[in-house]
Design a protein around this motif. Structure first.
Motif, short mmCIF file in Angstrom:
data_model
loop_
_atom_site.label_atom_id
_atom_site.label_comp_id
_atom_site.label_asym_id
_atom_site.label_seq_id
_atom_site.Cartn_x
_atom_site.Cartn_y
_atom_site.Cartn_z
N VAL A 145 0.61 -1.24 -0.15
CA VAL A 145 0.08 0.43 -0.11
C VAL A 145 1.46 1.16 0.20
N SER A 146 0.42 1.95 -0.77
CA SER A 146 1.39 3.73 -0.76
C SER A 146 1.12 4.08 0.55
N ALA A 147 2.59 3.72 0.87
CA ALA A 147 2.76 4.83 2.80
C ALA A 147 2.20 6.20 2.72
N CYS A 148 1.39 6.99 2.55
CA CYS A 148 0.59 8.03 2.11
C CYS A 148 -1.06 8.00 3.07
N LEU A 149 -1.10 6.79 1.73
CA LEU A 149 -2.39 6.58 2.11
C LEU A 149 -2.98 6.26 3.44
N ASN A 168 3.64 10.72 5.98
CA ASN A 168 3.90 12.08 5.43
C ASN A 168 5.39 12.23 5.44
N CYS A 169 4.75 11.26 3.71
CA CYS A 169 5.76 11.36 2.83
C CYS A 169 5.59 11.81 1.24
N ARG A 170 4.35 12.43 1.22
CA ARG A 170 4.59 12.94 0.07
C ARG A 170 5.39 14.46 0.02
N TYR A 171 5.69 15.14 -1.25
CA TYR A 171 6.66 15.18 -2.35
C TYR A 171 6.73 16.80 -1.03
N PRO A 176 3.22 -0.42 3.92
CA PRO A 176 3.69 0.30 3.22
C PRO A 176 4.77 0.64 2.68
N VAL A 177 4.88 1.10 1.48
CA VAL A 177 5.63 1.23 1.11
C VAL A 177 5.75 3.06 0.41
N CYS A 178 7.01 3.50 -0.21
CA CYS A 178 6.94 4.91 -0.50
C CYS A 178 8.02 4.86 -1.61
N PRO A 179 7.44 4.31 -2.58
CA PRO A 179 9.16 4.22 -3.84
C PRO A 179 9.66 5.19 -3.89
N GLU A 180 8.87 6.74 -4.09
CA GLU A 180 9.79 7.78 -4.33
C GLU A 180 10.83 7.98 -3.20
N GLN A 181 10.49 7.35 -2.06
CA GLN A 181 11.95 7.69 -0.74
C GLN A 181 12.74 6.32 -0.56
N PRO A 199 11.17 17.19 2.73
CA PRO A 199 10.05 16.79 1.10
C PRO A 199 10.76 17.00 -0.04
N ARG A 200 10.34 17.25 -1.66
CA ARG A 200 10.73 17.41 -2.65
C ARG A 200 10.69 18.13 -3.57
N GLU A 201 10.76 18.58 -4.45
CA GLU A 201 9.92 19.03 -5.48
C GLU A 201 9.26 18.07 -6.58
N PHE A 209 -2.87 1.68 -4.71
CA PHE A 209 -1.64 2.49 -4.97
C PHE A 209 -2.40 3.86 -4.78
N LYS A 210 -1.91 4.96 -4.48
CA LYS A 210 -2.35 6.48 -4.67
C LYS A 210 -2.70 6.81 -6.38
N SER A 211 -3.40 7.18 -6.69
CA SER A 211 -4.03 7.59 -8.16
C SER A 211 -3.06 9.05 -7.69
N GLY A 212 -2.74 9.45 -9.49
CA GLY A 212 -2.42 10.34 -9.94
C GLY A 212 -1.16 10.60 -9.30
N SER A 213 -0.28 9.70 -8.81
CA SER A 213 1.66 9.85 -8.45
C SER A 213 2.38 9.24 -9.75
N PRO A 214 3.07 9.75 -10.02
CA PRO A 214 4.11 9.61 -10.85
C PRO A 214 4.98 7.96 -11.13
N SER A 215 3.96 7.89 -9.26
CA SER A 215 5.16 6.32 -9.34
C SER A 215 4.26 5.46 -8.99
N CYS A 216 3.09 6.17 -8.07
CA CYS A 216 2.59 4.64 -7.71
C CYS A 216 0.73 5.18 -8.37
N GLY A 217 0.63 6.32 -9.62
CA GLY A 217 -0.73 6.09 -9.87
C GLY A 217 -1.12 4.73 -11.36
FE1 SF4 Z 1 2.54 8.34 -1.63
FE2 SF4 Z 1 3.92 9.14 -3.63
FE3 SF4 Z 1 5.38 7.96 -1.73
FE4 SF4 Z 1 3.85 7.18 -3.56
S1 SF4 Z 1 5.67 7.61 -4.09
S2 SF4 Z 1 3.85 5.98 -1.27
S3 SF4 Z 1 1.82 8.40 -3.90
S4 SF4 Z 1 4.30 9.54 -1.61
#
Ligand code: SF4
Length: 378
Positions: free
Chosen positions: A231-235, A239-242, A263-268, A275-277, A329-337
Motif C-alpha cells: 500500500v502507498s504509505a501516504c494513504l 507524511n511522505c508526500r513531496y 506500506p511503501v513509498c517508492p520515491e523515498q 520534502p522534495r520537488e 496505490f495512490k492515484s495521480g502519482s508518477p510513481s504509484c498512479g
Molecule cells: Fe505516496 Fe508518492 Fe510515496 Fe507513492 S511515491 S507512497 S504516492 S508519497
C-alpha cells in the motif's frame, strides 16, 4: 457439518464461539472487499441470522454504517447463541439501525433501504431448509435479487439447499458466498446463486472433524486474504508526500484492521528525500519510462528518472519477498498512479509491478470496486 458442530461442542468449543468466528470472518471479508461502505444485513431467526448479528456488531465497531433487518418474528429466535447476539445488537442503538420485517407491509422500508445502496449481507436462512421458503423471506429474496447491488451470502444463499443444490422456490443470487469450514456439495451446480465461493475457517480443529466423520481429511484451504498487499504509505497517513504531508485515506486505513498491508513509498525507496520537488513523467507514462522512451523531471527541470527506477525496483523486491499479489496505490502519482479513474497515467512503480503479475488498484478503484463499477482496465 451438523455432526462437526456437535462434535466441536463435545470437544469443548461452544457454538457461540463458532458463531463469533463466523460473524468476525464476515465483517473482515466485507471490510476487505468493500471498505467502509454502507452495509444492509438481512438476518433470519436461526443461527444463520446469529452470524449476521455478530457481523453487524463487528462492522459497527469498525465505523461502518450498518442497517440490520430481522426477517421474521423475534419470538422465534430460539437458540441461545442467536438470542444472546440479538440482545446485544438491540442495545447498540447508536451504531446499528435495527428494523423488523414480519409482515408484507413492512417491506416498504426494505425497498427504501435497498434503493439507497450499500452492500447486502444475506444471513436469513442457511442449512436445513425444508420445502419452499415462506413469507416474508420470499419477498425479501425477490427484492434482493432485483437490487443490482453486491450481495454476500452467509454460509449458503437463502433458498438454496446446500447439499443438493436445489432451489427451494426462490433463492438469493449472491455475488459471493462466504461459507464456513468446508464448501458444500450442492454449490457445485448452483454457481448462479452462490457467485464466488470463499471457504473460511472458523477454528474447528482437525481432531473434531476426524472424530465426527471418521476419516483423515486435508485441512480447509488457506484463504488468499492472508497474503499481504502493498500500500502507498501516504494513504496510511505517513507524511511522505513531496510536500511533507500525507494522503491519509479512511477506507485504506480501515482495511489495515482487516488484513496485512505493507506500506511503501517508492520515491523515498528510490533515495529521494521529503520534502522534495514535485515531479512528472514527460513523454509517456510509467511503462515508457521503464523502456527508456520517457523521463521523469522535477519542477526544477532536474532528471530524476534513475531515482524513480530504483524506487520501483526496491518496491518490487519487497513484493517478491512477501509473495505480494496485489497493491493499493495512490492515484495521480508518477510513481504509484494506477492509470485509471480520474487520472489516466500509470506510474513507474505500478508499471513494473504489473509487468511482474501484481495487480495494482488505486484507492479510487477500491471504492469503485465496492460499488461494482469497472475501474481497473489493466
Ligand atoms: Fe505516496 Fe508518492 Fe510515496 Fe507513492 S511515491 S507512497 S504516492 S508519497
Amino acid at each position: 457439518m451438523s455432526r462437526v458442530d456437535e462434535e466441536a461442542e463435545r470437544f469443548g468449543i461452544p457454538r457461540i464461539l463458532l458463531m463469533e468466528n463466523a460473524g468476525r470472518a464476515i465483517s473482515r471479508f466485507i471490510l476487505e472487499k468493500f471498505g467502509g461502505h454502507k452495509v444492509l444485513i438481512f438476518a433470519g431467526t436461526g443461527n444463520n441470522g446469529g452470524d449476521g448479528f455478530v457481523a453487524a456488531r463487528h462492522l459497527a465497531a469498525c465505523g461502518v454504517e450498518v442497517t440490520l433487518f430481522l426477517v421474521g418474528d423475534p419470538a422465534r429466535i430460539r437458540t441461545h447463541e442467536a438470542s444472546t447476539n440479538w440482545e446485544i445488537v438491540r442495545r447498540m442503538r447508536d451504531s446499528i439501525k435495527v428494523h423488523q420485517v414480519k409482515i408484507p407491509e413492512e417491506l416498504e422500508g426494505v425497498r427504501r433501504a435497498i434503493r439507497e445502496g450499500g452492500v447486502i449481507v444475506d444471513a436469513m436462512l442457511g442449512t436445513g431448509l425444508k420445502g419452499p421458503i415462506r413469507e416474508p423471506y420470499a419477498s425479501v429474496v425477490r427484492l434482493i435479487n432485483e437490487s443490482g447491488v453486491p450481495v454476500v451470502a452467509v454460509d449458503s444463499p437463502t433458498g438454496l439447499d446446500p447439499t443438493s443444490g436445489e432451489v427451494c422456490g426462490e433463492a438469493v443470487k449472491s455475488t459471493y458466498t462466504l461459507t464456513f469450514h468446508r464448501a458444500k456439495r450442492g454449490f457445485l451446480k448452483a454457481k448462479e446463486y452462490t457467485g464466488e465461493v470463499i471457504v473460511e475457517s472458523i477454528g474447528i480443529p482437525p481432531e473434531v472433524e476426524r472424530s465426527a466423520i471418521g476419516e483423515r481429511i486435508p485441512p480447509p484451504c488457506v484463504s488468499h486474504r492472508r497474503v499481504p498487499k502493498l500500500v502507498s504509505a501516504c494513504l496510511l497517513g505517513a507524511n511522505c508526500r513531496y510536500d511533507g504531508t500525507s494522503n491519509s485515506n479512511e477506507g485504506v486505513i480501515r482495511l489495515a484492521g482487516a488484513e496485512a498491508l505493507i506500506p511503501v513509498c517508492p520515491e523515498q525507496l528510490g533515495g529521494m528525500g521529503t520534502p522534495r520537488e514535485p515531479m512528472e513523467i514527460v513523454g509517456g507514462e510509467g511503462s515508457d519510462v521503464l523502456d527508456g522512451r520517457a523521463r521523469v523531471l522535477n519542477r526544477k527541470g532536474e532528471d530524476v528518472t534513475e531515482n524513480m527506477l530504483r524506487g520501483a525496483d526496491e518496491t518490487l523486491k519487497i513484493a517478491k519477498i512477501f509473495g505480494v499479489r496485489e497493491a493499493i496505490f495512490k492515484s495521480g502519482s508518477p510513481s504509484c498512479g494506477c492509470g485509471s479513474g480520474r487520472e489516466k497515467r500509470e506510474g513507474v512503480t505500478t508499471a513494473l509491478l504489473r509487468r511482474n503479475g501484481i495487480r495494482v488498484l488505486s484507492e479510487e478503484c477500491l471504492r469503485a470496486e465496492s460499488a461494482r463499477t469497472p475501474c481497473d482496465p489493466k
